[in-house]
Design a protein around this motif. Structure first.
Motif, PDB file in Angstrom:
ATOM      1  N   GLN A  86       3.492 -14.468 -10.413  1.00 29.84           N
ATOM      2  CA  GLN A  86       2.113 -14.045 -10.675  1.00 29.84           C
ATOM      3  C   GLN A  86       1.653 -13.042  -9.626  1.00 29.84           C
ATOM      4  O   GLN A  86       0.924 -12.090  -9.932  1.00 29.84           O
ATOM      5  N   LEU A  87       2.078 -13.236  -8.390  1.00 30.32           N
ATOM      6  CA  LEU A  87       1.797 -12.280  -7.318  1.00 30.32           C
ATOM      7  C   LEU A  87       2.373 -10.913  -7.665  1.00 30.32           C
ATOM      8  O   LEU A  87       1.707  -9.882  -7.517  1.00 30.32           O
ATOM      9  N   TYR A  88       3.615 -10.880  -8.136  1.00 29.51           N
ATOM     10  CA  TYR A  88       4.258  -9.607  -8.481  1.00 29.51           C
ATOM     11  C   TYR A  88       3.551  -8.908  -9.635  1.00 29.51           C
ATOM     12  O   TYR A  88       3.368  -7.683  -9.611  1.00 29.51           O
ATOM     13  N   LEU A  89       3.145  -9.668 -10.646  1.00 28.28           N
ATOM     14  CA  LEU A  89       2.498  -9.035 -11.793  1.00 28.28           C
ATOM     15  C   LEU A  89       1.100  -8.533 -11.436  1.00 28.28           C
ATOM     16  O   LEU A  89       0.642  -7.521 -11.971  1.00 28.28           O
ATOM     17  N   GLY A  90       0.427  -9.242 -10.528  1.00 26.30           N
ATOM     18  CA  GLY A  90      -0.862  -8.740 -10.056  1.00 26.30           C
ATOM     19  C   GLY A  90      -0.702  -7.426  -9.320  1.00 26.30           C
ATOM     20  O   GLY A  90      -1.478  -6.481  -9.518  1.00 26.30           O
ATOM     21  N   ALA A  91       0.311  -7.338  -8.480  1.00 25.80           N
ATOM     22  CA  ALA A  91       0.588  -6.095  -7.757  1.00 25.80           C
ATOM     23  C   ALA A  91       0.993  -4.992  -8.727  1.00 25.80           C
ATOM     24  O   ALA A  91       0.602  -3.825  -8.555  1.00 25.80           O
ATOM     25  N   TRP A  92       1.761  -5.343  -9.744  1.00 33.63           N
ATOM     26  CA  TRP A  92       2.233  -4.362 -10.720  1.00 33.63           C
ATOM     27  C   TRP A  92       1.079  -3.727 -11.486  1.00 33.63           C
ATOM     28  O   TRP A  92       0.985  -2.495 -11.591  1.00 33.63           O
ATOM     29  N   LEU A  93       0.161  -4.551 -12.017  1.00 33.00           N
ATOM     30  CA  LEU A  93      -0.939  -3.997 -12.807  1.00 33.00           C
ATOM     31  C   LEU A  93      -1.927  -3.243 -11.910  1.00 33.00           C
ATOM     32  O   LEU A  93      -2.471  -2.208 -12.307  1.00 33.00           O
ATOM     33  N   ALA A  94      -2.142  -3.733 -10.700  1.00 29.55           N
ATOM     34  CA  ALA A  94      -3.016  -3.017  -9.767  1.00 29.55           C
ATOM     35  C   ALA A  94      -2.414  -1.652  -9.410  1.00 29.55           C
ATOM     36  O   ALA A  94      -3.139  -0.660  -9.276  1.00 29.55           O
ATOM     37  N   THR A  95      -1.095  -1.608  -9.276  1.00 24.45           N
ATOM     38  CA  THR A  95      -0.433  -0.334  -8.984  1.00 24.45           C
ATOM     39  C   THR A  95      -0.602   0.651 -10.132  1.00 24.45           C
ATOM     40  O   THR A  95      -0.841   1.841  -9.912  1.00 24.45           O
ATOM     41  N   TRP A  96      -0.489   0.136 -11.350  1.00 24.56           N
ATOM     42  CA  TRP A  96      -0.721   1.003 -12.514  1.00 24.56           C
ATOM     43  C   TRP A  96      -2.098   1.639 -12.422  1.00 24.56           C
ATOM     44  O   TRP A  96      -2.260   2.845 -12.642  1.00 24.56           O
ATOM     45  N   GLY A  97      -3.105   0.848 -12.087  1.00 25.87           N
ATOM     46  CA  GLY A  97      -4.449   1.387 -11.962  1.00 25.87           C
ATOM     47  C   GLY A  97      -4.561   2.396 -10.827  1.00 25.87           C
ATOM     48  O   GLY A  97      -5.224   3.431 -10.955  1.00 25.87           O
ATOM     49  N   ALA A  98      -3.890   2.094  -9.706  1.00 17.62           N
ATOM     50  CA  ALA A  98      -3.997   2.953  -8.526  1.00 17.62           C
ATOM     51  C   ALA A  98      -3.362   4.318  -8.741  1.00 17.62           C
ATOM     52  O   ALA A  98      -3.850   5.323  -8.219  1.00 17.62           O
ATOM     53  N   ILE A  99      -2.263   4.371  -9.493  1.00 18.88           N
ATOM     54  CA  ILE A  99      -1.572   5.655  -9.677  1.00 18.88           C
ATOM     55  C   ILE A  99      -2.009   6.382 -10.948  1.00 18.88           C
ATOM     56  O   ILE A  99      -1.613   7.528 -11.166  1.00 18.88           O
ATOM     57  N   THR A 100      -2.821   5.719 -11.769  1.00 25.36           N
ATOM     58  CA  THR A 100      -3.286   6.333 -13.016  1.00 25.36           C
ATOM     59  C   THR A 100      -4.680   6.918 -12.879  1.00 25.36           C
ATOM     60  O   THR A 100      -4.946   8.038 -13.314  1.00 25.36           O
ATOM     61  N   PHE A 101      -5.586   6.166 -12.258  1.00 26.28           N
ATOM     62  CA  PHE A 101      -6.982   6.603 -12.121  1.00 26.28           C
ATOM     63  C   PHE A 101      -7.218   7.000 -10.661  1.00 26.28           C
ATOM     64  O   PHE A 101      -7.747   6.228  -9.863  1.00 26.28           O
ATOM     65  N   THR A 102      -6.819   8.206 -10.341  1.00 26.83           N
ATOM     66  CA  THR A 102      -6.816   8.615  -8.935  1.00 26.83           C
ATOM     67  C   THR A 102      -8.112   9.276  -8.485  1.00 26.83           C
ATOM     68  O   THR A 102      -8.249   9.618  -7.308  1.00 26.83           O
ATOM     69  N   ASN A 103      -9.057   9.451  -9.394  1.00 31.49           N
ATOM     70  CA  ASN A 103     -10.275  10.182  -9.035  1.00 31.49           C
ATOM     71  C   ASN A 103     -11.501   9.284  -8.916  1.00 31.49           C
ATOM     72  O   ASN A 103     -12.625   9.784  -8.825  1.00 31.49           O
ATOM     73  N   LEU A 104     -11.306   8.000  -8.915  1.00 33.50           N
ATOM     74  CA  LEU A 104     -12.441   7.082  -8.817  1.00 33.50           C
ATOM     75  C   LEU A 104     -12.925   6.983  -7.374  1.00 33.50           C
ATOM     76  O   LEU A 104     -12.122   7.046  -6.435  1.00 33.50           O
ATOM     77  N   PRO A 105     -14.231   6.786  -7.165  1.00 34.14           N
ATOM     78  CA  PRO A 105     -14.724   6.545  -5.802  1.00 34.14           C
ATOM     79  C   PRO A 105     -14.332   5.156  -5.334  1.00 34.14           C
ATOM     80  O   PRO A 105     -14.093   4.257  -6.146  1.00 34.14           O
ATOM     81  N   ALA A 106     -14.248   4.967  -4.030  1.00 28.73           N
ATOM     82  CA  ALA A 106     -13.790   3.690  -3.476  1.00 28.73           C
ATOM     83  C   ALA A 106     -14.667   2.523  -3.923  1.00 28.73           C
ATOM     84  O   ALA A 106     -14.175   1.423  -4.140  1.00 28.73           O
ATOM     85  N   SER A 107     -15.979   2.763  -4.067  1.00 33.04           N
ATOM     86  CA  SER A 107     -16.897   1.688  -4.461  1.00 33.04           C
ATOM     87  C   SER A 107     -16.594   1.154  -5.853  1.00 33.04           C
ATOM     88  O   SER A 107     -16.932   0.011  -6.181  1.00 33.04           O
ATOM     89  N   VAL A 108     -15.956   1.964  -6.679  1.00 34.36           N
ATOM     90  CA  VAL A 108     -15.547   1.533  -8.023  1.00 34.36           C
ATOM     91  C   VAL A 108     -14.076   1.153  -8.033  1.00 34.36           C
ATOM     92  O   VAL A 108     -13.667   0.193  -8.707  1.00 34.36           O
ATOM     93  N   PHE A 109     -13.263   1.880  -7.277  1.00 41.45           N
ATOM     94  CA  PHE A 109     -11.813   1.714  -7.305  1.00 41.45           C
ATOM     95  C   PHE A 109     -11.393   0.310  -6.847  1.00 41.45           C
ATOM     96  O   PHE A 109     -10.585  -0.358  -7.503  1.00 41.45           O
ATOM     97  N   ILE A 110     -11.933  -0.143  -5.716  1.00 39.10           N
ATOM     98  CA  ILE A 110     -11.501  -1.429  -5.169  1.00 39.10           C
ATOM     99  C   ILE A 110     -11.833  -2.586  -6.106  1.00 39.10           C
ATOM    100  O   ILE A 110     -10.957  -3.397  -6.430  1.00 39.10           O
ATOM    101  N   PRO A 111     -13.087  -2.702  -6.613  1.00 38.96           N
ATOM    102  CA  PRO A 111     -13.349  -3.775  -7.594  1.00 38.96           C
ATOM    103  C   PRO A 111     -12.482  -3.666  -8.839  1.00 38.96           C
ATOM    104  O   PRO A 111     -12.063  -4.682  -9.409  1.00 38.96           O
ATOM    105  N   PHE A 112     -12.205  -2.433  -9.277  1.00 40.27           N
ATOM    106  CA  PHE A 112     -11.354  -2.217 -10.451  1.00 40.27           C
ATOM    107  C   PHE A 112      -9.949  -2.739 -10.201  1.00 40.27           C
ATOM    108  O   PHE A 112      -9.348  -3.416 -11.057  1.00 40.27           O
ATOM    109  N   LEU A 113      -9.388  -2.462  -9.023  1.00 34.24           N
ATOM    110  CA  LEU A 113      -8.046  -2.942  -8.701  1.00 34.24           C
ATOM    111  C   LEU A 113      -8.018  -4.453  -8.525  1.00 34.24           C
ATOM    112  O   LEU A 113      -7.028  -5.108  -8.879  1.00 34.24           O
ATOM    113  N   VAL A 114      -9.088  -5.014  -7.973  1.00 37.81           N
ATOM    114  CA  VAL A 114      -9.188  -6.481  -7.872  1.00 37.81           C
ATOM    115  C   VAL A 114      -9.136  -7.090  -9.272  1.00 37.81           C
ATOM    116  O   VAL A 114      -8.422  -8.074  -9.514  1.00 37.81           O
ATOM    117  N   LEU A 115      -9.887  -6.498 -10.189  1.00 37.52           N
ATOM    118  CA  LEU A 115      -9.884  -6.997 -11.572  1.00 37.52           C
ATOM    119  C   LEU A 115      -8.503  -6.882 -12.199  1.00 37.52           C
ATOM    120  O   LEU A 115      -8.027  -7.824 -12.856  1.00 37.52           O
TER     121      LEU A 115
END
Length: 319
Positions: free
Chosen positions: A63-92
């Protein structure tokens, strides 16, 4: 610990001194213990919560690996988000990644197909392969001068969890403490917690009382897996800044041990996470100072787990 070191032909007194000097005698050492403690807190809660419903979640690592995997997808796909939105989005995303992976085992258990102990254990070995497929494949960094070691491109700064106190202590630690508090509050102060404990005590009676047992089994596994997924998300966003194959040294398995040692109690989880974080941190050090192979730490963890699992049988035999 001393017995394991003696069996390895090492001096336990010197090992204790080195461990203390490295972990607790300086602010840097203490901060590194907190860094190690963070994923252990997440994965221990991920085991403790289902145990209250009579479920055994051995799949914190996957479950740890899959959480990291989906968060990575978000991090490398949506690269123009501001930090105030990006961090909660990656947590989700981290929560969803681990949650869906665990909910699959919960669904199979609720339908009576396969016991969740078996499925979560086996899924631990599938999840790193899923991550490896992307890290070695389409997500592999093509940056000029990038390391030959397979890894994704570096995350943008806005996707990095903030650190504090000029150390590697990051937001994930405080998030883990918050979740530990919520875990206690929900179980002890809410009707959902009462229903969860009722299912764990007697699922048939709970069903007769009108509790939707199957729904709770799946929901509890989803939440637990999501919490473990936050461990992976925080590791890649706060510490590594990218996803690498094999980035976890076994945090999910140690989290299982912590939960059993603590009996699922919040303060026990906090204390045992700290203690085992020290043991975990000392592993790399003792390789250098004492020549102790890191496998000795794994042997110690296994011995502790055997003792914990044997306790109920020992009490019954002695009574």
């Amino acid at each position: 610990y001393a017995a394991v070191l003696l069996l390895a032909g090492k001096n336990p007194i010197l090992a204790y001194i080195d461990t203390f000097d490295f972990t607790l005698s300086s602010w840097y050492g203490f901060s590194e213990v907190i860094v190690r403690m963070t994923p252990l807190l997440f994965t221990a809660i991920a085991v403790a919560l289902p145990s209250r419903a009579g479920l055994i979640n051995v799949g914190g690592e996957g479950q740890l690996y899959l959480g990291a995997w989906l968060a990575t997808w978000g991090a490398i796909t949506f690269t123009n988000l501001p930090a105030s939105v990006f961090i909660p989005f990656l947590v989700l995303l981290g929560f969803i990644g681990g949650g869906v992976w665990a909910a699959l085992a919960g669904f199979l258990r609720a339908k009576g197909y396969v016991n969740e102990t078996i499925t979560t254990l086996l899924m631990n070995y599938i999840a790193p392969l899923v991550v490896g497929y992307f890290v070695y494949g389409s997500w592999r960094s093509r940056e000029p001068g990038a390391s030959a070691f397979p890894q994704t491109a570096a995350f943008v700064q806005e996707a990095r969890m903030p650190r504090f106190f000029q150390t590697r202590i990051h937001l994930g630690f405080f998030l883990a403490l918050l979740i530990l508090f919520i875990y206690w509050f929900v179980l002890e102060k809410t009707k959902w917690g009462l229903k969860i404990k009722g299912i764990g005590g007697n699922p048939e009676a709970a069903k007769r009382m009108g509790i939707e047992v199957n729904f709770y089994l799946i929901a509890v596994m989803f939440v637990a897996g999501g919490i473990a997924g936050l461990a992976g998300m925080s590791e890649v966003t706060a510490l590594h800044g990218r996803l690498r194959a094999g980035f976890s040294p076994g945090y999910g398995f140690v989290g299982f041990l912590i939960s059993w040692l603590a009996g699922g109690r919040p303060l026990g989880i906090l204390a045992m996470s700290f203690v085992l974080a020290i043991v975990f941190s000392s592993g790399s050090l003792l390789q250098i100072t004492q020549g102790v192979p890191f496998a000795a730490i794994n042997v110690l963890m296994a011995i502790i787990l055997f003792i914990v699992l044997m306790k109920p049988n020992l009490r019954r035999l002695m009574s």
